[in-house]
Design a protein around this motif. Structure first.
Motif, PDB file in Angstrom:
ATOM      1  N   ALA A  26      42.322  32.412  45.121  1.00 28.78           N
ATOM      2  CA  ALA A  26      42.171  33.671  45.863  1.00 28.78           C
ATOM      3  C   ALA A  26      41.784  34.823  44.938  1.00 28.78           C
ATOM      4  O   ALA A  26      41.004  35.691  45.320  1.00 28.78           O
ATOM      5  CB  ALA A  26      43.474  34.009  46.594  1.00 28.78           C
ATOM      6  N   GLN A  27      42.294  34.818  43.705  1.00 26.91           N
ATOM      7  CA  GLN A  27      41.944  35.931  42.801  1.00 26.91           C
ATOM      8  C   GLN A  27      40.666  35.653  42.012  1.00 26.91           C
ATOM      9  O   GLN A  27      40.173  36.504  41.277  1.00 26.91           O
ATOM     10  CB  GLN A  27      43.117  36.289  41.879  1.00 26.91           C
ATOM     11  N   GLY A  28      40.121  34.431  42.161  1.00 26.73           N
ATOM     12  CA  GLY A  28      38.837  34.110  41.533  1.00 26.73           C
ATOM     13  C   GLY A  28      38.926  33.927  40.032  1.00 26.73           C
ATOM     14  O   GLY A  28      37.924  34.039  39.314  1.00 26.73           O
ATOM     15  N   ALA A  29      40.124  33.587  39.522  1.00 25.47           N
ATOM     16  CA  ALA A  29      40.295  33.369  38.079  1.00 25.47           C
ATOM     17  C   ALA A  29      41.625  32.675  37.836  1.00 25.47           C
ATOM     18  O   ALA A  29      42.587  32.917  38.565  1.00 25.47           O
ATOM     19  CB  ALA A  29      40.277  34.697  37.325  1.00 25.47           C
ATOM     20  N   GLY A  30      41.648  31.837  36.813  1.00 21.92           N
ATOM     21  CA  GLY A  30      42.921  31.205  36.467  1.00 21.92           C
ATOM     22  C   GLY A  30      42.711  29.980  35.598  1.00 21.92           C
ATOM     23  O   GLY A  30      41.583  29.507  35.420  1.00 21.92           O
TER      24      GLY A  30
END
Ligand code: NAP
Length: 250
Positions: A131-135
């Motif tokens: 959902a946050q577009g990074a990880g």
């Protein structure tokens, strides 16, 4: 040096051994760290250490094989720190049993801890990462996934599964900006192999099979873990870093 200030990490199996050492590395790099395992005293002592050093940490008693328990670990992390950036799937158990003697419940326990636990935690944390577009998801496999080792069928199968899972998830989430990689350690001196190290004859046999002629020290994983947790690995996904003193190259 990897700077993880402002980032939030979760490490499973972080009460002792490799997980604790990797959680320390993340905290030292500035991340807020959730530590999860079943033994609360070990988690609490980690949190005390981090807080004394001025960092942020949360103890989350968790059984990684239990879906509800894993969901709560992720919820507690988001509630406390507001986000998740890094998941280290490290909790694991080993069974050293010839297959003909292996009860089905032992096989199931090894697979449930090492493989199902990795799936449950990745799915729960992944909702936030995607959902946050990074990880970053970092799975701890084993060099036993890459070579034949007698009396370790359940363990080797679970860790080969972790590598397959890593590659599949890397493809699934690459476009979302989430990198999924694995570390495959060889022998490292931890409570997992304390019994083996106490038996001089077995220890000699094990060390003789390692080209570097020694076991690894948990701290030797820290730089590789930080590389996979930080921006250095933003264009790297689906990879397996083997750190085993050359054992699986023989
Ligand atoms: N040490 C090595 O030589 C070596 C080599 C290759 C790969 N690895 C892998 O590296 C990882 C860490 O190994 P280690 O040597 O540090 O092992 P360890 O010292 O035995 O620690 C294992 C950790 O996993 C946790 N754990 C076990 N079952 C769990 C469950 N059901 N739910 C939540 N946490 C659980 C344990 O905590 P609780 O019991 O308190 O839950 C503990 O914190 C494992 O995945 C292992 O397979 C280790």
């Amino acid at each position: 040096m990897t700077d993880l200030r402002g980032k939030v990490a979760m490490v499973t199996g972080a009460g002792r051994g490799l997980g604790r050492s990797m959680a320390q590395a993340l905290a030292e790099a500035g991340a807020a760290v959730t530590v999860a395992a079943r033994t609360t005293t070990e988690l609490d002592s980690f949190v005390d250490e981090v807080k004394t050093a001025g960092g942020q940490a949360l103890a989350c008693p968790t059984d990684i094989t239990d879906e509800a328990s894993v969901e709560s670990m992720v919820e507690a992390t988001v509630e406390t720190f507001g986000r998740i950036d890094i998941l280290v799937n490290n909790s694991g158990i080993v069974a050293t049993t010839p297959l003909l003697d292996q009860p089905a419940d032992e096989w199931d326990r090894v697979l449930a801890t090492n493989l199902r636990g990795t799936y449950l935690a990745t799915r729960a944390a992944g909702r936030h990462l995607v959902a946050q577009g990074a990880g970053k998801v970092i799975n701890i496999a084993s060099n036993f996934a890459l070579q034949g080792v007698a009396n370790h069928a359940a363990y080797s199968a679970s860790k080969a599964g972790v590598i397959g899972f890593t590659r599949s998830m890397a493809m699934e989430w690459a476009k979302a900006g989430v990198q999924v990689n694995a570390i495959a350690p060889g022998y490292f001196a931890t409570p997992l192999n304390a019994e083996l190290r106490e038996d001089a004859e077995t220890l000699t046999k094990v060390v003789r099979a390692i080209p570097a002629r020694r076991m690894g020290e948990p701290d030797e994983l820290k730089p590789w873990l930080l590389l996979l947790a930080g921006s250095a690995s933003d264009f790297m996904t689906g990879e397996v870093i083997v750190i085993d003193g050359g054992q699986s190259v023989r």
